[in-house]
Write a protein that holds these residues in place. Structure first.
Motif, short mmCIF file in Angstrom:
data_model
loop_
_atom_site.label_atom_id
_atom_site.label_comp_id
_atom_site.label_asym_id
_atom_site.label_seq_id
_atom_site.Cartn_x
_atom_site.Cartn_y
_atom_site.Cartn_z
N ASN A 280 0.74 -1.22 0.08
CA ASN A 280 -0.18 0.14 -0.01
C ASN A 280 0.92 1.15 -0.06
O ASN A 280 1.28 1.88 0.98
CB ASN A 280 -0.85 0.13 1.21
N LEU A 281 1.44 1.50 -1.15
CA LEU A 281 2.42 2.60 -1.29
C LEU A 281 1.69 3.98 -0.89
O LEU A 281 2.38 4.78 -0.41
CB LEU A 281 3.14 2.57 -2.72
N ASN A 282 0.55 4.23 -1.40
CA ASN A 282 -0.15 5.50 -1.27
C ASN A 282 -0.48 5.69 -0.02
O ASN A 282 -0.21 6.95 0.26
CB ASN A 282 -1.41 5.67 -2.13
N LYS A 283 -1.10 4.93 0.61
CA LYS A 283 -1.25 4.71 2.14
C LYS A 283 0.04 5.16 3.08
O LYS A 283 0.24 6.02 4.05
CB LYS A 283 -1.86 3.97 2.88
N ALA A 284 1.03 4.53 2.49
CA ALA A 284 2.49 4.85 3.16
C ALA A 284 2.95 6.12 3.13
O ALA A 284 3.23 7.01 4.14
CB ALA A 284 3.73 3.85 2.75
N ARG A 285 2.79 6.81 1.95
CA ARG A 285 3.16 8.14 1.61
C ARG A 285 2.29 9.33 2.34
O ARG A 285 2.78 10.10 3.17
CB ARG A 285 3.02 8.51 0.04
N ASN A 286 1.02 8.71 2.73
CA ASN A 286 0.14 9.36 3.40
C ASN A 286 0.56 9.44 4.93
O ASN A 286 0.58 10.61 5.64
CB ASN A 286 -1.19 9.07 3.26
N LEU A 287 1.13 8.55 5.34
CA LEU A 287 1.35 8.23 6.89
C LEU A 287 2.80 8.93 6.94
O LEU A 287 2.77 9.95 8.06
CB LEU A 287 1.45 6.86 7.29
N LEU A 288 3.78 9.20 6.17
CA LEU A 288 4.65 9.70 6.18
C LEU A 288 4.53 11.14 6.17
O LEU A 288 5.32 11.88 6.70
CB LEU A 288 5.81 9.17 5.36
N GLY A 289 3.64 11.50 5.23
CA GLY A 289 3.31 13.05 5.24
C GLY A 289 2.59 13.65 6.50
O GLY A 289 3.16 14.49 6.98
N LYS A 290 1.77 12.69 7.24
CA LYS A 290 1.43 13.19 8.64
C LYS A 290 2.61 13.08 9.73
O LYS A 290 2.46 14.03 10.37
CB LYS A 290 0.49 12.08 9.06
N GLY A 291 3.41 12.26 9.36
CA GLY A 291 4.57 12.31 10.23
C GLY A 291 5.52 13.42 10.18
O GLY A 291 5.88 14.07 11.30
N LEU A 292 5.73 14.07 9.13
CA LEU A 292 6.33 15.23 8.76
C LEU A 292 5.64 16.36 9.14
O LEU A 292 6.15 17.49 9.68
CB LEU A 292 6.65 15.49 7.36
N LYS A 293 4.29 16.38 8.95
CA LYS A 293 3.31 17.37 9.59
C LYS A 293 3.56 17.51 10.96
O LYS A 293 3.50 18.83 11.48
CB LYS A 293 1.90 17.27 9.25
N TYR A 294 3.40 16.59 11.77
CA TYR A 294 3.13 16.61 13.09
C TYR A 294 4.27 16.97 13.96
O TYR A 294 4.56 17.32 14.97
CB TYR A 294 2.23 15.50 13.81
N SER A 295 5.31 16.26 13.50
CA SER A 295 6.69 16.27 13.90
C SER A 295 7.72 17.12 13.48
O SER A 295 9.06 17.11 14.08
CB SER A 295 7.36 14.73 14.03
N GLY A 296 7.55 17.56 12.41
CA GLY A 296 8.73 18.38 11.71
C GLY A 296 9.65 17.35 10.88
O GLY A 296 9.33 16.21 10.33
N GLY A 297 10.72 18.01 10.40
CA GLY A 297 11.68 17.23 9.71
C GLY A 297 12.30 16.32 10.43
O GLY A 297 12.80 16.07 11.57
N ASN A 298 12.17 14.97 9.90
CA ASN A 298 12.85 13.70 10.51
C ASN A 298 13.43 13.07 9.44
O ASN A 298 13.05 12.79 8.18
CB ASN A 298 11.90 12.84 11.09
N GLU A 299 14.77 12.56 9.66
CA GLU A 299 15.55 12.00 8.91
C GLU A 299 15.23 10.56 8.38
O GLU A 299 15.23 10.12 7.25
CB GLU A 299 17.14 11.79 9.18
N TYR A 300 14.52 9.88 9.28
CA TYR A 300 14.25 8.51 8.80
C TYR A 300 12.95 8.76 7.97
O TYR A 300 12.84 7.82 6.93
CB TYR A 300 13.48 7.76 10.18
N ILE A 301 11.92 9.70 8.21
CA ILE A 301 10.81 9.84 7.11
C ILE A 301 11.25 10.01 5.85
O ILE A 301 10.90 9.69 4.89
CB ILE A 301 9.78 10.80 7.71
N TYR A 302 12.26 11.14 5.85
CA TYR A 302 12.86 11.77 4.62
C TYR A 302 13.76 10.21 3.83
O TYR A 302 13.54 10.20 2.41
CB TYR A 302 13.69 12.70 4.77
N GLN A 303 13.94 9.59 4.58
CA GLN A 303 15.11 8.48 4.09
C GLN A 303 14.05 7.42 3.46
O GLN A 303 14.17 6.80 2.04
CB GLN A 303 15.76 7.80 4.99
#
Length: 597
Positions: A280-303
């Protein structure tokens, strides 16, 4: 002459007052035994003083105040009105002292009543301590009244002992002293049950020993003790369920972690990785986007986002995201290493070497960086440099068996088997439960022609875990060994066991089909190949998994029958006609699905 005539000299508790009501005095016609008794002035005074005292107390106690009066006629004659006027002050004080001999109810707390169980009161009144003691004992048995809270706060050690205990358990777990570390963590939970770090550490320790049921119980206790407010417990519990294959439960636990703390980056990232593994790649991108939204920049999410872009062949976007990850944390070895692997796949060897250097500089003791870099150099024919990198990594991580295993395989390929055996033996001594070491050692012995030793090593590897991916590869390699040795029945059983663990292994399916072709069973070999491609196509179509599991079930019925009758084949007309009809029906349905997919 008596003023009152009580039946007993003392009035028991919880009885009506012996004094007549006001209405009885107001009504002269009331028939009472003492209606015609003259009441002198002293009695009136005493009665009024009694009413004054009772009104001053103002408490509606069930115990009635009791006044002791004299019953002798001599004493009554002495208390006349004329004598009362001539009394001295001392006599009046004596009379008032007589009035003050009133028994008042004593307020007793529950603890004092518990200590007086089975005893009477001071004046012979029955005590209620038996009832209170029974209720208190009943309350102690009820968990709602006496919840388990470990040790009382005033009996706990200092808080610094919790930090020392967690660190000590971490050191012991690194040295594989799991029992001692578990005891320390249990003590930490006993003294500080509201701290979630002890539950997380104990759960990870149990997962490391493959004690998943006990780890699940620890996480459940931790979530209850912390009232569901600790996201780390939810996230570790979700990782456990993901590891054992409970995808639905893992999603629920990741969701609980994000509810507990929406800024918890590990929960968003772990949930996204789960969805990536499920396709589920689209859902994964959505979850990673929420992670960036709530927590700011994070190296693991960008990676992870960069790896998704690289998987979609969008390498420019992937490089930009890798740059963002390394800017967020220049000391992130994982970001440098992932970027180096992407460049390695694109054959940008010079840039890959620079990124590998950045990775080991950011974390000199990271065994993954040394291992991947050494394998890259070995594949580029730089054997000496690869050997040197593996030795450096092993010197920095002396308790890691993976580096020794890779060094042993490198020595076997480019040096001698004896040196490799020494390294395999050292690696197995470091971690006897590391399954790939035994599997690689057995493969080397099979290549050297030591069939019996290879079988023993394969069996040793499978005794560690029968459900892992390493076990599937070990069964496939053992099947090839038996095929080359001429034990075709054993080879079929081993291939079948490997596919029961990992049904998506292309190598295992094709190896089995090759075995059937070598035995002259061309029809069966073609069925095995078709079955692999069909179930692969069906798994790619959403909503069609039902037929996949149906055909897989029928296929297992075929070969269970064949296992019981080794001399027969599926094309044998003696096979039950019912199985043949089912297989032909589902095969036709699958062909329709594949044609419309």
């Amino acid at each position: 002459m008596q003023l009152f005539s009580p039946p007993k000299p003392q009035i028991p508790p919880f009885t009506p007052s012996p004094f007549p009501s006001h209405s009885s005095y107001a009504n002269p016609n009331t028939s009472r035994s003492h209606a015609n008794v003259p009441i002198n002035g002293l009695a009136t005074t005493l009665f009024l003083k009694f009413l004054t005292l009772s009104s001053k107390t103002g408490s509606a106690s069930p115990l009635q105040d009791q006044i002791i009066f004299s019953e002798s006629e001599d004493e009554q004659d002495e208390v006349r009105v004329e004598e009362d006027k001539g009394k001295t002050d001392e006599q009046k004080q004596a009379l008032e002292g007589l009035l003050l001999s009133v028994r008042r109810p004593v307020k007793e707390d529950i603890e004092s009543l518990d200590g007086l169980s089975g005893k009477a009161g001071e004046d012979g009144y029955p005590s209620t301590s038996k009832l209170d003691q029974g209720l208190s004992e009943f309350a102690k048995k009820m968990p709602i009244f006496a919840p388990e809270r470990g040790v009382a706060p005033d009996e706990r050690p200092l808080g610094i002992n919790l930090e020392l205990g967690l660190y000590r358990a971490k050191v012991l777990s690194r040295d594989f002293q799991h029992k001692e570390a578990e005891q320390i963590l249990q003590k930490c939970i006993l003294f500080w049950p509201e701290d979630g770090r002890a539950y997380v550490a104990l759960g990870k320790l149990l997962c490391k020993q493959s004690k998943f049921t006990e780890a699940r119980s620890v996480y459940e206790r931790g979530s209850q003790a912390t009232q569901g407010d600790n996201p780390y417990i939810w996230q570790c519990w979700a990782i456990l369920e993901k590891k054992v294959g409970n995808v639905r439960r893992a999603r629920e636990l990741f969701d609980a972690a994000t509810v507990a703390d929406k800024r918890h980056v590990a929960a968003w990232h772990g949930w996204a990785v789960l969805e990536i593994n499920q396709g589920n790649l689209n859902k994964a991108r959505n979850l990673l986007g929420k992670g960036l939204k709530y927590s700011g920049g994070n190296e693991y999410i960008y990676q992870t986002l960069a790896l998704l872009e690289a998987k979609g062949n969008r390498f420019e976007q992937a490089r930009y995201l890798f740059q963002q990850a390394t800017q967020c944390n220049p000391k992130s070895c994982a970001s440098w290493l992932a970027w180096a692997q992407v460049e390695m796949q694109q054959e940008n060897n010079h840039l890959a070497r620079l990124l590998f250097e950045k990775a080991v500089q950011s974390s000199p003791k990271n065994r993954f960086a040394w291992h991947v870099w050494a394998l890259f150099e070995a594949n580029q024919a730089n054997v000496e440099k690869g050997r040197k990198l593996l030795k450096i990594g092993h010197a920095l991580n002396p308790r890691d068996p993976v580096l020794l295993q890779s060094l042993a395989l490198l020595e076997y390929k480019h040096s001698s088997a004896n040196i490799a055996r020494v390294l395999f033996r050292r690696a197995s001594a470091i971690d006897p439960r590391h399954q790939p070491v035994w599997f690689a050692w057995g493969w080397m012995e099979w290549k050297e022609g030591n069939i019996n030793i290879a079988r023993e090593l394969y069996q040793r590897a499978l005794s560690i875990d029968l459900e892992s991916a390493s076990a599937a590869r070990c069964l496939q390699a053992w099947g090839v060994l038996e095929q080359r040795a001429g034990n075709f029945s054993a080879a079929r059983r081993l291939f079948r066991s490997s596919l029961n663990i990992n049904s998506q292994s292309y190598v295992t399916w094709m190896t089995w089909a090759t075995l059937e072709e070598e035995q002259g069973n061309a029809v069966r070999a073609e069925e095995i190949r078709n079955l692999y491609f069909q179930q692969k196509r069906i798994r790619k179509t959403n909503g069609k998994n039902f037929l996949y599991w149906k055909i897989l079930f029928i296929w297992k019925l075929y070969y269970r029958y064949e296992e019981a009758n080794m001399k027969r084949r599926i094309e044998d007309p003696k096979v039950p006609h019912f199985y043949k009809r089912l297989v032909s029906f589902y095969r036709s349905r699958i062909q329709v699905i594949i044609g419309g997919a």
